[in-house]
Design a protein around this motif. Structure first.
Motif, PDB file in Angstrom:
ATOM      1  N   GLN A  69     -20.792   4.358 -55.700  1.00  0.00           N
ATOM      2  CA  GLN A  69     -19.371   4.610 -55.980  1.00  0.00           C
ATOM      3  C   GLN A  69     -18.845   5.595 -54.929  1.00  0.00           C
ATOM      4  N   LEU A  71     -15.528   7.561 -53.902  1.00  0.00           N
ATOM      5  CA  LEU A  71     -14.162   7.943 -54.283  1.00  0.00           C
ATOM      6  C   LEU A  71     -13.681   9.054 -53.350  1.00  0.00           C
ATOM      7  N   PRO A  73     -10.766  11.674 -53.015  1.00  0.00           N
ATOM      8  CA  PRO A  73      -9.566  12.284 -53.624  1.00  0.00           C
ATOM      9  C   PRO A  73      -8.661  12.905 -52.565  1.00  0.00           C
ATOM     10  N   CYS A  79      -9.658  12.176 -58.666  1.00  0.00           N
ATOM     11  CA  CYS A  79     -10.556  11.048 -58.983  1.00  0.00           C
ATOM     12  C   CYS A  79     -11.321  11.242 -60.297  1.00  0.00           C
ATOM     13  N   THR A  80     -10.891  12.168 -61.127  1.00  0.00           N
ATOM     14  CA  THR A  80     -11.563  12.378 -62.416  1.00  0.00           C
ATOM     15  C   THR A  80     -11.310  11.174 -63.321  1.00  0.00           C
ATOM     16  N   ILE A  90     -10.826   4.802 -63.503  1.00  0.00           N
ATOM     17  CA  ILE A  90     -10.694   5.717 -62.361  1.00  0.00           C
ATOM     18  C   ILE A  90      -9.254   5.621 -61.854  1.00  0.00           C
ATOM     19  N   CYS A  97      -6.102   8.908 -55.547  1.00  0.00           N
ATOM     20  CA  CYS A  97      -7.545   8.658 -55.456  1.00  0.00           C
ATOM     21  C   CYS A  97      -7.789   7.326 -54.732  1.00  0.00           C
ATOM     22  N   ASP A  99     -10.253   4.556 -53.893  1.00  0.00           N
ATOM     23  CA  ASP A  99     -11.523   4.031 -54.403  1.00  0.00           C
ATOM     24  C   ASP A  99     -12.114   3.050 -53.389  1.00  0.00           C
TER      25      ASP A  99
END
Lengths: 353, 87
Positions: A69, A71, A73, A79-80, A90, A97, A99
Protein backbone atom coordinates in the motif's frame (compact mmCIF):
# COMPACT_ATOMS: atom_id res chain seq x y z
CA UNK A 1 -29.44 -32.69 -35.00
CA UNK A 2 -32.15 -34.83 -33.45
CA UNK A 3 -29.74 -35.90 -30.70
CA UNK A 4 -28.92 -32.29 -29.97
CA UNK A 5 -32.64 -31.46 -29.71
CA UNK A 6 -33.23 -34.36 -27.33
CA UNK A 7 -30.28 -33.21 -25.23
CA UNK A 8 -31.58 -29.64 -25.15
CA UNK A 9 -35.07 -30.78 -24.12
CA UNK A 10 -33.47 -32.98 -21.44
CA UNK A 11 -31.51 -30.01 -20.13
CA UNK A 12 -34.61 -27.84 -20.05
CA UNK A 13 -36.43 -30.57 -18.16
CA UNK A 14 -33.52 -30.63 -15.74
CA UNK A 15 -33.98 -26.93 -15.07
CA UNK A 16 -37.73 -27.31 -14.65
CA UNK A 17 -37.10 -30.12 -12.20
CA UNK A 18 -34.43 -28.16 -10.39
CA UNK A 19 -36.37 -24.95 -9.73
CA UNK A 20 -39.29 -26.32 -7.63
CA UNK A 21 -36.83 -28.43 -5.65
CA UNK A 22 -34.90 -25.34 -4.78
CA UNK A 23 -38.10 -23.62 -3.65
CA UNK A 24 -38.98 -26.47 -1.32
CA UNK A 25 -35.53 -26.78 0.12
CA UNK A 26 -34.70 -23.15 0.87
CA UNK A 27 -37.86 -21.11 0.56
CA UNK A 28 -38.03 -17.51 -0.68
CA UNK A 29 -35.76 -15.88 1.91
CA UNK A 30 -33.06 -18.51 1.52
CA UNK A 31 -32.95 -17.98 -2.24
CA UNK A 32 -32.77 -14.19 -1.84
CA UNK A 33 -29.82 -14.60 0.54
CA UNK A 34 -28.17 -17.00 -1.90
CA UNK A 35 -28.73 -14.47 -4.69
CA UNK A 36 -27.14 -11.70 -2.64
CA UNK A 37 -24.19 -13.97 -1.82
CA UNK A 38 -23.70 -14.79 -5.51
CA UNK A 39 -23.92 -11.10 -6.48
CA UNK A 40 -21.43 -10.19 -3.75
CA UNK A 41 -19.09 -12.97 -4.87
CA UNK A 42 -19.25 -11.79 -8.50
CA UNK A 43 -18.66 -8.14 -7.62
CA UNK A 44 -15.77 -9.14 -5.37
CA UNK A 45 -14.17 -11.11 -8.21
CA UNK A 46 -14.54 -8.53 -10.96
CA UNK A 47 -13.57 -5.50 -8.89
CA UNK A 48 -10.07 -4.34 -8.06
CA UNK A 49 -8.60 -5.32 -4.73
CA UNK A 50 -5.51 -4.53 -2.62
CA UNK A 51 -4.85 -8.25 -2.22
CA UNK A 52 -4.28 -11.00 -4.74
CA UNK A 53 -6.39 -14.06 -4.01
CA UNK A 54 -5.48 -17.51 -5.25
CA UNK A 55 -8.26 -20.01 -4.74
CA UNK A 56 -7.15 -23.56 -4.06
CA UNK A 57 -9.17 -25.94 -6.29
CA UNK A 58 -11.57 -28.47 -4.70
CA UNK A 59 -11.41 -26.74 -1.34
CA UNK A 60 -13.02 -23.70 0.24
CA UNK A 61 -9.59 -22.35 1.07
CA UNK A 62 -7.73 -19.53 -0.64
CA UNK A 63 -4.34 -17.93 -0.36
CA UNK A 64 -4.27 -14.14 -0.15
CA UNK A 65 -1.20 -12.13 -1.07
CA UNK A 66 -1.34 -8.63 0.40
CA UNK A 67 -0.02 -6.12 -2.10
CA UNK A 68 1.99 -3.07 -0.96
CA UNK A 69 0.00 0.00 0.00
CA UNK A 70 1.56 3.29 -1.10
CA UNK A 71 -0.16 6.41 0.24
CA UNK A 72 1.25 9.89 -0.28
CA UNK A 73 -0.37 12.51 2.01
CA UNK A 74 -0.26 16.13 0.87
CA UNK A 75 -0.90 17.27 4.43
CA UNK A 76 -0.58 15.66 7.86
CA UNK A 77 -3.11 12.93 8.54
CA UNK A 78 -4.72 13.18 5.10
CA UNK A 79 -4.34 9.45 4.49
CA UNK A 80 -5.83 8.25 7.79
CA UNK A 81 -8.40 5.52 6.98
CA UNK A 82 -11.98 6.56 7.81
CA UNK A 83 -14.87 4.39 8.97
CA UNK A 84 -17.96 4.70 6.78
CA UNK A 85 -21.13 2.65 6.24
CA UNK A 86 -19.28 0.71 3.52
CA UNK A 87 -16.32 -0.17 5.77
CA UNK A 88 -12.88 1.39 6.09
CA UNK A 89 -12.17 3.85 3.30
CA UNK A 90 -8.93 5.62 2.43
CA UNK A 91 -9.55 9.32 1.61
CA UNK A 92 -9.23 10.31 -2.04
CA UNK A 93 -7.18 12.92 -3.86
CA UNK A 94 -9.77 15.58 -3.01
CA UNK A 95 -9.01 15.08 0.68
CA UNK A 96 -5.27 15.43 0.00
CA UNK A 97 -4.27 11.76 -0.19
CA UNK A 98 -2.64 10.29 -3.30
CA UNK A 99 -3.22 6.54 -3.35
CA UNK A 100 -0.58 4.78 -5.46
CA UNK A 101 -1.16 1.33 -3.93
CA UNK A 102 -0.40 -1.74 -5.98
CA UNK A 103 -3.64 -3.58 -6.71
CA UNK A 104 -4.71 -6.82 -8.39
CA UNK A 105 -5.28 -5.03 -11.71
CA UNK A 106 -1.92 -3.26 -11.50
CA UNK A 107 -0.26 -6.66 -11.15
CA UNK A 108 -2.24 -7.87 -14.17
CA UNK A 109 -1.08 -4.88 -16.21
CA UNK A 110 2.53 -5.56 -15.27
CA UNK A 111 2.12 -9.21 -16.11
CA UNK A 112 0.58 -8.34 -19.49
CA UNK A 113 3.46 -5.92 -20.17
CA UNK A 114 6.09 -8.53 -19.23
CA UNK A 115 4.41 -11.22 -21.36
CA UNK A 116 4.05 -8.80 -24.24
CA UNK A 117 7.69 -7.68 -24.16
CA UNK A 118 8.85 -11.28 -23.69
CA UNK A 119 6.79 -12.70 -26.54
CA UNK A 120 7.71 -9.87 -28.91
CA UNK A 121 11.41 -10.27 -28.10
CA UNK A 122 11.06 -13.98 -28.69
CA UNK A 123 9.10 -13.77 -31.92
CA UNK A 124 10.43 -10.59 -33.50
CA UNK A 125 12.77 -11.13 -36.39
CA UNK A 126 15.98 -9.67 -35.07
CA UNK A 127 18.10 -10.93 -37.93
CA UNK A 128 17.72 -8.05 -40.37
CA UNK A 129 19.25 -10.05 -43.23
CA UNK A 130 16.32 -12.51 -43.19
CA UNK A 131 13.10 -10.59 -43.69
CA UNK A 132 10.81 -13.62 -43.82
CA UNK A 133 9.69 -14.64 -40.32
CA UNK A 134 10.13 -18.28 -39.34
CA UNK A 135 7.86 -20.20 -37.01
CA UNK A 136 4.20 -19.97 -36.01
CA UNK A 137 4.65 -17.31 -33.34
CA UNK A 138 6.71 -14.99 -35.52
CA UNK A 139 4.25 -15.35 -38.40
CA UNK A 140 1.27 -14.73 -36.14
CA UNK A 141 2.81 -11.57 -34.71
CA UNK A 142 3.84 -10.32 -38.13
CA UNK A 143 0.31 -10.88 -39.39
CA UNK A 144 -1.16 -8.88 -36.48
CA UNK A 145 1.45 -6.11 -36.79
CA UNK A 146 0.84 -5.77 -40.53
CA UNK A 147 -2.90 -5.77 -39.94
CA UNK A 148 -2.65 -2.90 -37.46
CA UNK A 149 -0.33 -0.92 -39.76
CA UNK A 150 -2.10 -1.50 -43.08
CA UNK A 151 -5.75 -1.88 -42.09
CA UNK A 152 -5.97 0.39 -39.07
CA UNK A 153 -3.20 3.02 -39.19
CA UNK A 154 -2.98 3.70 -42.93
CA UNK A 155 -6.70 3.21 -43.66
CA UNK A 156 -7.73 5.63 -40.91
CA UNK A 157 -4.87 8.10 -40.67
CA UNK A 158 -3.44 8.07 -44.17
CA UNK A 159 -0.33 6.85 -45.96
CA UNK A 160 1.82 9.80 -44.92
CA UNK A 161 0.98 10.17 -41.25
CA UNK A 162 -0.19 6.59 -40.54
CA UNK A 163 3.28 5.06 -39.97
CA UNK A 164 4.09 7.82 -37.47
CA UNK A 165 1.29 6.69 -35.17
CA UNK A 166 1.63 2.93 -35.84
CA UNK A 167 3.94 2.27 -32.82
CA UNK A 168 1.34 3.69 -30.43
CA UNK A 169 -1.50 1.79 -32.10
CA UNK A 170 0.50 -1.46 -31.95
CA UNK A 171 1.29 -0.88 -28.27
CA UNK A 172 -2.37 -0.21 -27.47
CA UNK A 173 -3.59 -3.20 -29.51
CA UNK A 174 -1.22 -5.76 -28.01
CA UNK A 175 -1.42 -4.40 -24.47
CA UNK A 176 -5.22 -4.47 -24.47
CA UNK A 177 -5.26 -7.88 -26.15
CA UNK A 178 -2.91 -9.36 -23.56
CA UNK A 179 -4.87 -7.84 -20.66
CA UNK A 180 -8.14 -9.15 -22.13
CA UNK A 181 -6.73 -12.64 -22.67
CA UNK A 182 -5.10 -12.79 -19.22
CA UNK A 183 -8.53 -12.38 -17.62
CA UNK A 184 -9.66 -15.65 -19.19
CA UNK A 185 -7.10 -17.71 -17.28
CA UNK A 186 -7.82 -19.13 -13.82
CA UNK A 187 -6.52 -17.05 -10.87
CA UNK A 188 -6.16 -14.05 -13.15
CA UNK A 189 -8.20 -10.83 -13.46
CA UNK A 190 -9.19 -8.59 -16.37
CA UNK A 191 -7.47 -5.24 -15.93
CA UNK A 192 -9.52 -3.81 -18.81
CA UNK A 193 -12.64 -4.46 -16.70
CA UNK A 194 -11.45 -1.56 -14.52
CA UNK A 195 -12.63 1.90 -15.60
CA UNK A 196 -9.40 3.53 -14.35
CA UNK A 197 -7.34 1.36 -16.70
CA UNK A 198 -9.54 2.03 -19.74
CA UNK A 199 -9.61 5.74 -18.84
CA UNK A 200 -5.80 5.79 -18.75
CA UNK A 201 -5.63 4.13 -22.17
CA UNK A 202 -8.23 6.53 -23.60
CA UNK A 203 -6.28 9.50 -22.20
CA UNK A 204 -3.21 8.33 -24.15
CA UNK A 205 -5.30 8.36 -27.34
CA UNK A 206 -6.75 11.75 -26.36
CA UNK A 207 -3.28 13.30 -25.96
CA UNK A 208 -2.15 11.87 -29.31
CA UNK A 209 -5.32 13.14 -31.02
CA UNK A 210 -4.65 16.65 -29.75
CA UNK A 211 -0.96 16.41 -30.69
CA UNK A 212 -1.98 15.27 -34.20
CA UNK A 213 -4.38 18.23 -34.45
CA UNK A 214 -1.76 20.75 -33.27
CA UNK A 215 0.87 19.28 -35.61
CA UNK A 216 -1.50 19.43 -38.55
CA UNK A 217 -3.20 22.80 -38.04
CA UNK A 218 -0.61 24.61 -35.93
CA UNK A 219 -1.29 25.94 -32.45
CA UNK A 220 -3.23 28.90 -33.85
CA UNK A 221 -5.53 26.74 -35.97
CA UNK A 222 -6.02 24.35 -33.10
CA UNK A 223 -6.96 27.15 -30.69
CA UNK A 224 -9.19 28.73 -33.35
CA UNK A 225 -11.43 25.66 -33.37
CA UNK A 226 -11.98 26.02 -29.63
CA UNK A 227 -13.81 29.29 -30.28
CA UNK A 228 -16.41 27.49 -32.41
CA UNK A 229 -16.17 30.13 -35.13
CA UNK A 230 -18.57 32.49 -33.37
CA UNK A 231 -18.19 36.18 -32.41
CA UNK A 232 -15.78 36.87 -29.48
CA UNK A 233 -18.56 37.97 -27.12
CA UNK A 234 -20.04 34.44 -27.33
CA UNK A 235 -16.74 32.77 -26.44
CA UNK A 236 -17.50 32.49 -22.68
CA UNK A 237 -20.18 29.93 -23.58
CA UNK A 238 -18.76 28.46 -26.78
CA UNK A 239 -15.22 27.79 -25.52
CA UNK A 240 -16.40 25.57 -22.61
CA UNK A 241 -18.75 23.79 -25.06
CA UNK A 242 -15.88 23.03 -27.45
CA UNK A 243 -13.53 21.98 -24.64
CA UNK A 244 -16.22 19.68 -23.22
CA UNK A 245 -16.72 18.29 -26.74
CA UNK A 246 -13.08 17.25 -26.92
CA UNK A 247 -13.67 14.75 -24.14
CA UNK A 248 -16.61 12.91 -25.71
CA UNK A 249 -14.33 10.66 -27.77
CA UNK A 250 -12.06 9.46 -24.95
CA UNK A 251 -15.18 9.05 -22.81
CA UNK A 252 -16.71 6.73 -25.42
CA UNK A 253 -13.44 4.76 -25.64
CA UNK A 254 -13.29 4.41 -21.85
CA UNK A 255 -16.85 3.19 -21.38
CA UNK A 256 -16.93 0.90 -24.43
CA UNK A 257 -13.90 -1.17 -23.46
CA UNK A 258 -14.70 -1.20 -19.74
CA UNK A 259 -18.36 -2.20 -20.15
CA UNK A 260 -17.68 -4.89 -22.75
CA UNK A 261 -14.98 -6.60 -20.73
CA UNK A 262 -16.85 -6.36 -17.44
CA UNK A 263 -20.20 -7.53 -18.86
CA UNK A 264 -18.79 -10.75 -20.35
CA UNK A 265 -17.25 -11.81 -17.06
CA UNK A 266 -20.36 -10.98 -15.08
CA UNK A 267 -22.48 -13.07 -17.48
CA UNK A 268 -20.18 -16.09 -17.05
CA UNK A 269 -20.22 -15.73 -13.26
CA UNK A 270 -24.00 -15.35 -13.16
CA UNK A 271 -24.58 -18.41 -15.32
CA UNK A 272 -22.45 -20.43 -12.94
CA UNK A 273 -24.03 -18.68 -9.97
CA UNK A 274 -27.46 -19.93 -11.11
CA UNK A 275 -26.46 -23.38 -9.80
CA UNK A 276 -26.19 -21.96 -6.29
CA UNK A 277 -29.09 -19.53 -6.60
CA UNK A 278 -31.52 -22.22 -7.75
CA UNK A 279 -29.93 -24.67 -5.36
CA UNK A 280 -29.93 -27.81 -7.50
CA UNK A 281 -26.95 -29.51 -9.20
CA UNK A 282 -29.10 -30.29 -12.29
CA UNK A 283 -28.95 -26.59 -13.21
CA UNK A 284 -25.29 -27.15 -14.01
CA UNK A 285 -26.38 -29.22 -17.03
CA UNK A 286 -27.60 -25.99 -18.61
CA UNK A 287 -25.53 -23.25 -17.01
CA UNK A 288 -22.11 -24.85 -17.51
CA UNK A 289 -22.49 -25.32 -21.32
CA UNK A 290 -23.93 -21.82 -21.57
CA UNK A 291 -21.05 -20.40 -19.50
CA UNK A 292 -18.61 -22.29 -21.73
CA UNK A 293 -20.28 -20.76 -24.79
CA UNK A 294 -19.98 -17.26 -23.32
CA UNK A 295 -16.38 -18.03 -22.38
CA UNK A 296 -15.58 -18.87 -26.01
CA UNK A 297 -17.39 -15.69 -27.02
CA UNK A 298 -15.20 -13.81 -24.53
CA UNK A 299 -12.14 -15.21 -26.28
CA UNK A 300 -13.44 -13.63 -29.48
CA UNK A 301 -14.44 -10.44 -27.66
CA UNK A 302 -10.86 -10.12 -26.31
CA UNK A 303 -9.62 -9.72 -29.90
CA UNK A 304 -12.61 -7.66 -31.05
CA UNK A 305 -12.29 -5.13 -28.24
CA UNK A 306 -8.55 -4.72 -28.79
CA UNK A 307 -9.33 -4.18 -32.47
CA UNK A 308 -12.19 -1.72 -31.80
CA UNK A 309 -10.14 0.39 -29.38
CA UNK A 310 -7.21 0.55 -31.82
CA UNK A 311 -9.46 1.24 -34.80
CA UNK A 312 -11.27 4.08 -33.03
CA UNK A 313 -7.97 5.49 -31.76
CA UNK A 314 -6.66 5.50 -35.34
CA UNK A 315 -9.90 7.07 -36.56
CA UNK A 316 -9.74 9.86 -33.97
CA UNK A 317 -6.04 10.50 -34.62
CA UNK A 318 -6.85 10.56 -38.34
CA UNK A 319 -9.51 13.19 -37.74
CA UNK A 320 -6.91 15.23 -35.85
CA UNK A 321 -4.47 14.84 -38.73
CA UNK A 322 -7.22 15.95 -41.15
CA UNK A 323 -7.27 19.38 -39.46
CA UNK A 324 -4.26 20.34 -41.57
CA UNK A 325 -5.24 18.56 -44.78
CA UNK A 326 -7.63 19.85 -47.38
CA UNK A 327 -9.46 17.97 -50.02
CA UNK A 328 -10.54 14.85 -48.12
CA UNK A 329 -14.10 15.71 -48.92
CA UNK A 330 -15.77 17.93 -51.45
CA UNK A 331 -16.66 20.59 -48.93
CA UNK A 332 -13.12 20.67 -47.54
CA UNK A 333 -11.79 21.29 -51.04
CA UNK A 334 -14.26 24.08 -51.61
CA UNK A 335 -13.10 25.69 -48.38
CA UNK A 336 -9.88 26.82 -50.13
CA UNK A 337 -11.88 29.46 -51.93
CA UNK A 338 -13.19 30.98 -48.75
CA UNK A 339 -11.63 33.69 -46.67
CA UNK A 340 -8.77 33.19 -44.24
CA UNK A 341 -11.11 33.13 -41.28
CA UNK A 342 -13.31 30.35 -42.55
CA UNK A 343 -10.20 28.50 -43.72
CA UNK A 344 -8.95 28.23 -40.16
CA UNK A 345 -12.42 27.52 -38.96
CA UNK A 346 -12.83 24.70 -41.48
CA UNK A 347 -9.60 23.07 -40.36
CA UNK A 348 -10.59 23.46 -36.80
CA UNK A 349 -13.89 21.74 -37.20
CA UNK A 350 -12.35 18.51 -38.32
CA UNK A 351 -11.52 17.88 -34.68
CA UNK A 352 -15.04 18.79 -33.71
CA UNK A 353 -16.65 17.12 -30.74
CA UNK B 1 -0.58 4.44 -63.22
CA UNK B 2 -3.55 6.76 -63.55
CA UNK B 3 -2.82 10.44 -64.16
CA UNK B 4 -3.89 12.81 -61.43
CA UNK B 5 -6.88 14.73 -62.77
CA UNK B 6 -6.37 18.47 -62.65
CA UNK B 7 -8.42 20.10 -59.94
CA UNK B 8 -9.31 16.80 -58.34
CA UNK B 9 -7.57 16.09 -55.07
CA UNK B 10 -6.68 12.45 -54.65
CA UNK B 11 -5.07 12.97 -51.25
CA UNK B 12 -6.53 10.53 -48.77
CA UNK B 13 -7.59 8.03 -51.43
CA UNK B 14 -5.88 5.27 -49.43
CA UNK B 15 -8.27 5.96 -46.55
CA UNK B 16 -10.82 3.33 -45.63
CA UNK B 17 -14.55 3.84 -46.11
CA UNK B 18 -15.17 4.33 -42.38
CA UNK B 19 -12.50 7.02 -42.09
CA UNK B 20 -13.84 8.88 -45.13
CA UNK B 21 -17.42 8.75 -43.90
CA UNK B 22 -16.40 9.80 -40.41
CA UNK B 23 -14.42 12.75 -41.74
CA UNK B 24 -17.36 13.77 -43.91
CA UNK B 25 -19.76 13.52 -40.96
CA UNK B 26 -17.47 15.35 -38.54
CA UNK B 27 -18.67 18.94 -39.24
CA UNK B 28 -22.28 17.85 -38.74
CA UNK B 29 -21.43 16.05 -35.49
CA UNK B 30 -19.64 19.22 -34.36
CA UNK B 31 -22.73 21.30 -35.21
CA UNK B 32 -25.02 19.01 -33.22
CA UNK B 33 -22.61 19.12 -30.28
CA UNK B 34 -22.78 22.93 -30.34
CA UNK B 35 -26.57 22.73 -30.00
CA UNK B 36 -26.58 20.23 -27.14
CA UNK B 37 -23.34 21.41 -25.54
CA UNK B 38 -24.62 24.98 -25.27
CA UNK B 39 -27.59 23.80 -23.23
CA UNK B 40 -25.42 21.49 -21.08
CA UNK B 41 -22.86 24.20 -20.30
CA UNK B 42 -25.59 26.78 -19.57
CA UNK B 43 -27.56 24.53 -17.23
CA UNK B 44 -24.53 23.14 -15.39
CA UNK B 45 -22.84 26.55 -15.16
CA UNK B 46 -26.01 28.12 -13.80
CA UNK B 47 -26.61 25.32 -11.33
CA UNK B 48 -23.11 25.47 -9.85
CA UNK B 49 -23.02 29.27 -9.77
CA UNK B 50 -26.34 29.25 -7.88
CA UNK B 51 -24.99 26.67 -5.48
CA UNK B 52 -21.82 28.68 -4.91
CA UNK B 53 -23.45 32.11 -4.55
CA UNK B 54 -26.74 30.94 -2.99
CA UNK B 55 -28.84 32.74 -5.60
CA UNK B 56 -31.01 29.79 -6.66
CA UNK B 57 -32.68 29.67 -9.19
CA UNK B 58 -31.65 32.87 -11.00
CA UNK B 59 -28.32 31.88 -12.52
CA UNK B 60 -29.76 28.48 -13.50
CA UNK B 61 -32.63 30.15 -15.35
CA UNK B 62 -30.53 32.90 -16.89
CA UNK B 63 -27.55 30.83 -18.00
CA UNK B 64 -29.84 28.03 -19.29
CA UNK B 65 -31.51 30.53 -21.61
CA UNK B 66 -28.16 32.00 -22.66
CA UNK B 67 -26.63 28.54 -23.19
CA UNK B 68 -29.56 27.28 -25.26
CA UNK B 69 -29.57 30.48 -27.35
CA UNK B 70 -25.82 30.37 -28.00
CA UNK B 71 -26.11 26.66 -28.82
CA UNK B 72 -28.85 27.39 -31.37
CA UNK B 73 -26.86 30.28 -32.81
CA UNK B 74 -23.73 28.12 -33.10
CA UNK B 75 -25.69 25.32 -34.73
CA UNK B 76 -27.42 27.58 -37.28
CA UNK B 77 -24.15 29.43 -37.98
CA UNK B 78 -22.41 26.11 -38.65
CA UNK B 79 -25.26 24.81 -40.82
CA UNK B 80 -25.28 28.03 -42.88
CA UNK B 81 -21.51 27.75 -43.36
CA UNK B 82 -21.75 24.09 -44.40
CA UNK B 83 -24.57 24.96 -46.80
CA UNK B 84 -22.41 27.68 -48.38
CA UNK B 85 -19.51 25.24 -48.75
CA UNK B 86 -21.69 22.67 -50.51
CA UNK B 87 -22.85 25.23 -53.03
Amino acid sequence: MRKAMVLLVGLMAGVAFASPGAQDEHGGTGQEKEGEDVAGYILHHVSDSPEYEIEIPLSHDHKAIHLPQILIPFRDGACTPQQTDHGTVIPGLGAGCLDLSITKHTVMMWLAAVLLIGSLLLFSNRDKTKLVPRGTGANLFEMLVLFVRDELAIKNIGKEEGPRYTPYLLTAFFFILFMNLLGLFPWMATATGNIAVTCGLALCTFVLTQVAGIRAAGLGGYLAHLTGGVAPWLWPIMVPVEILGLFTKPFALTIRLFANMLAGHIVIFFLLGLIFMLGHPAVALVSVPFALGIYLLELFVAFVQAYVFTMLSALFIGMGVAMGHHGHGEHEHADHKETGHSHDHGKAHMLGS
Amino acid sequence: MAEKEPGKDTEGSELGETARQMRAAEPYIAAVWKLTGGAVVGVLGGYFLDKWLGTSPWFLLGLSLVGISVGFYGFLHEMARLGKRKR
